[in-house]
Design a protein around this motif. Structure first.
Motif, PDB file in Angstrom:
ATOM      1  N   ILE A  48       0.856  -1.188   0.000  1.00 60.05           N
ATOM      2  CA  ILE A  48       0.000   0.000   0.000  1.00 60.05           C
ATOM      3  C   ILE A  48       0.889   1.234   0.000  1.00 60.05           C
ATOM      4  N   HIS A  49       0.652   2.118  -0.967  1.00 60.53           N
ATOM      5  CA  HIS A  49       1.402   3.364  -1.077  1.00 60.53           C
ATOM      6  C   HIS A  49       0.406   4.518  -1.129  1.00 60.53           C
ATOM      7  N   THR A  50       0.708   5.593  -0.419  1.00 59.82           N
ATOM      8  CA  THR A  50      -0.170   6.758  -0.410  1.00 59.82           C
ATOM      9  C   THR A  50       0.599   8.009  -0.797  1.00 59.82           C
ATOM     10  N   SER A  51      -0.157   9.009  -1.210  1.00 61.69           N
ATOM     11  CA  SER A  51       0.396  10.305  -1.573  1.00 61.69           C
ATOM     12  C   SER A  51      -0.702  11.330  -1.357  1.00 61.69           C
ATOM     13  N   GLY A  52      -0.347  12.601  -1.379  1.00 62.25           N
ATOM     14  CA  GLY A  52      -1.342  13.658  -1.269  1.00 62.25           C
ATOM     15  C   GLY A  52      -1.870  14.044  -2.635  1.00 62.25           C
ATOM     16  N   CYS A  53      -3.154  14.329  -2.705  1.00 58.33           N
ATOM     17  CA  CYS A  53      -3.770  14.742  -3.962  1.00 58.33           C
ATOM     18  C   CYS A  53      -3.454  16.210  -4.223  1.00 58.33           C
ATOM     19  N   PRO A  54      -2.941  16.555  -5.420  1.00 61.48           N
ATOM     20  CA  PRO A  54      -2.642  17.952  -5.715  1.00 61.48           C
ATOM     21  C   PRO A  54      -3.899  18.804  -5.889  1.00 61.48           C
ATOM     22  N   ARG A  55      -5.030  18.166  -6.161  1.00 62.23           N
ATOM     23  CA  ARG A  55      -6.270  18.904  -6.388  1.00 62.23           C
ATOM     24  C   ARG A  55      -6.996  19.226  -5.075  1.00 62.23           C
ATOM     25  N   CYS A  56      -7.287  18.213  -4.259  1.00 61.80           N
ATOM     26  CA  CYS A  56      -8.102  18.441  -3.054  1.00 61.80           C
ATOM     27  C   CYS A  56      -7.333  18.179  -1.755  1.00 61.80           C
ATOM     28  N   HIS A  57      -6.072  17.749  -1.860  1.00 56.12           N
ATOM     29  CA  HIS A  57      -5.222  17.438  -0.704  1.00 56.12           C
ATOM     30  C   HIS A  57      -5.720  16.234   0.086  1.00 56.12           C
ATOM     31  N   GLY A  58      -6.521  15.384  -0.545  1.00 61.13           N
ATOM     32  CA  GLY A  58      -6.969  14.136   0.070  1.00 61.13           C
ATOM     33  C   GLY A  58      -5.896  13.066  -0.079  1.00 61.13           C
ATOM     34  N   THR A  59      -6.236  11.847   0.226  1.00 62.26           N
ATOM     35  CA  THR A  59      -5.295  10.727   0.141  1.00 62.26           C
ATOM     36  C   THR A  59      -5.416  10.046  -1.209  1.00 62.26           C
ATOM     37  N   MET A  60      -4.272   9.883  -1.866  1.00 61.20           N
ATOM     38  CA  MET A  60      -4.221   9.136  -3.120  1.00 61.20           C
ATOM     39  C   MET A  60      -3.608   7.772  -2.831  1.00 61.20           C
ATOM     40  N   TRP A  61      -4.185   6.732  -3.436  1.00 66.23           N
ATOM     41  CA  TRP A  61      -3.690   5.366  -3.288  1.00 66.23           C
ATOM     42  C   TRP A  61      -3.109   4.920  -4.618  1.00 66.23           C
ATOM     43  N   TRP A  67      -2.199   6.543  -9.700  1.00 67.98           N
ATOM     44  CA  TRP A  67      -2.589   7.125  -8.417  1.00 67.98           C
ATOM     45  C   TRP A  67      -4.042   7.568  -8.520  1.00 67.98           C
ATOM     46  N   VAL A  68      -4.870   7.179  -7.542  1.00 66.06           N
ATOM     47  CA  VAL A  68      -6.287   7.521  -7.535  1.00 66.06           C
ATOM     48  C   VAL A  68      -6.612   8.175  -6.202  1.00 66.06           C
ATOM     49  N   CYS A  69      -7.230   9.375  -6.265  1.00 62.21           N
ATOM     50  CA  CYS A  69      -7.620  10.076  -5.048  1.00 62.21           C
ATOM     51  C   CYS A  69      -8.917   9.476  -4.513  1.00 62.21           C
ATOM     52  N   SER A  70      -8.923   9.168  -3.236  1.00 54.76           N
ATOM     53  CA  SER A  70     -10.107   8.567  -2.625  1.00 54.76           C
ATOM     54  C   SER A  70     -11.190   9.600  -2.348  1.00 54.76           C
ATOM     55  N   ALA A  71     -10.837  10.884  -2.352  1.00 53.39           N
ATOM     56  CA  ALA A  71     -11.824  11.917  -2.055  1.00 53.39           C
ATOM     57  C   ALA A  71     -12.479  12.479  -3.317  1.00 53.39           C
ATOM     58  N   CYS A  72     -11.666  12.918  -4.299  1.00 54.97           N
ATOM     59  CA  CYS A  72     -12.239  13.581  -5.472  1.00 54.97           C
ATOM     60  C   CYS A  72     -12.173  12.739  -6.748  1.00 54.97           C
ATOM     61  N   GLY A  73     -11.427  11.615  -6.706  1.00 53.58           N
ATOM     62  CA  GLY A  73     -11.338  10.762  -7.883  1.00 53.58           C
ATOM     63  C   GLY A  73     -10.272  11.159  -8.881  1.00 53.58           C
ATOM     64  N   HIS A  74      -9.482  12.203  -8.578  1.00 57.12           N
ATOM     65  CA  HIS A  74      -8.412  12.648  -9.474  1.00 57.12           C
ATOM     66  C   HIS A  74      -7.432  11.493  -9.699  1.00 57.12           C
ATOM     67  N   MET A  75      -6.964  11.345 -10.919  1.00 60.31           N
ATOM     68  CA  MET A  75      -6.013  10.275 -11.246  1.00 60.31           C
ATOM     69  C   MET A  75      -4.787  10.862 -11.904  1.00 60.31           C
TER      70      MET A  75
END
Length: 78
Positions: A48-61, A67-75
């Motif tokens: 499992i690897h995580t990163s910060g989303c550049p769009r909403c600052h949520g968690t990306m997996w 990379w897929v943001c769990s909050a906004c769906g940004h990829m």
């Protein structure tokens, strides 16, 4: 407790059990954290690897090579 019963526990219950504290403030912070953060995806071959989303600052997996943001769906590509 059987493995099946342990697997049926919620993520919050697992976090509280791992913390092993009776302090009401700490337990409240853990419950709040679990409510605010998304459940991780199933573990893939690379872990499992995580990163910060550049769009909403949520968690990306990291999902395979994406990379897929769990909050906004940004990829974005890995």
């Amino acid at each position: 407790m059987t493995d099946f019963a342990d697997e049926a526990r919620s993520r919050t219950a697992h976090l509280l059990r791992m913390a092993g504290t009776d302090d009401a403030r700490v337990r409240a912070r853990i419950i709040d954290y679990a409510a605010r953060t998304p459940d991780p995806p199933l573990m893939g071959p690379q872990g499992i690897h995580t990163s910060g989303c550049p769009r909403c600052h949520g968690t990306m997996w990291l999902q395979r090579d994406l990379w897929v943001c769990s909050a906004c769906g940004h990829m974005k590509d890995a």
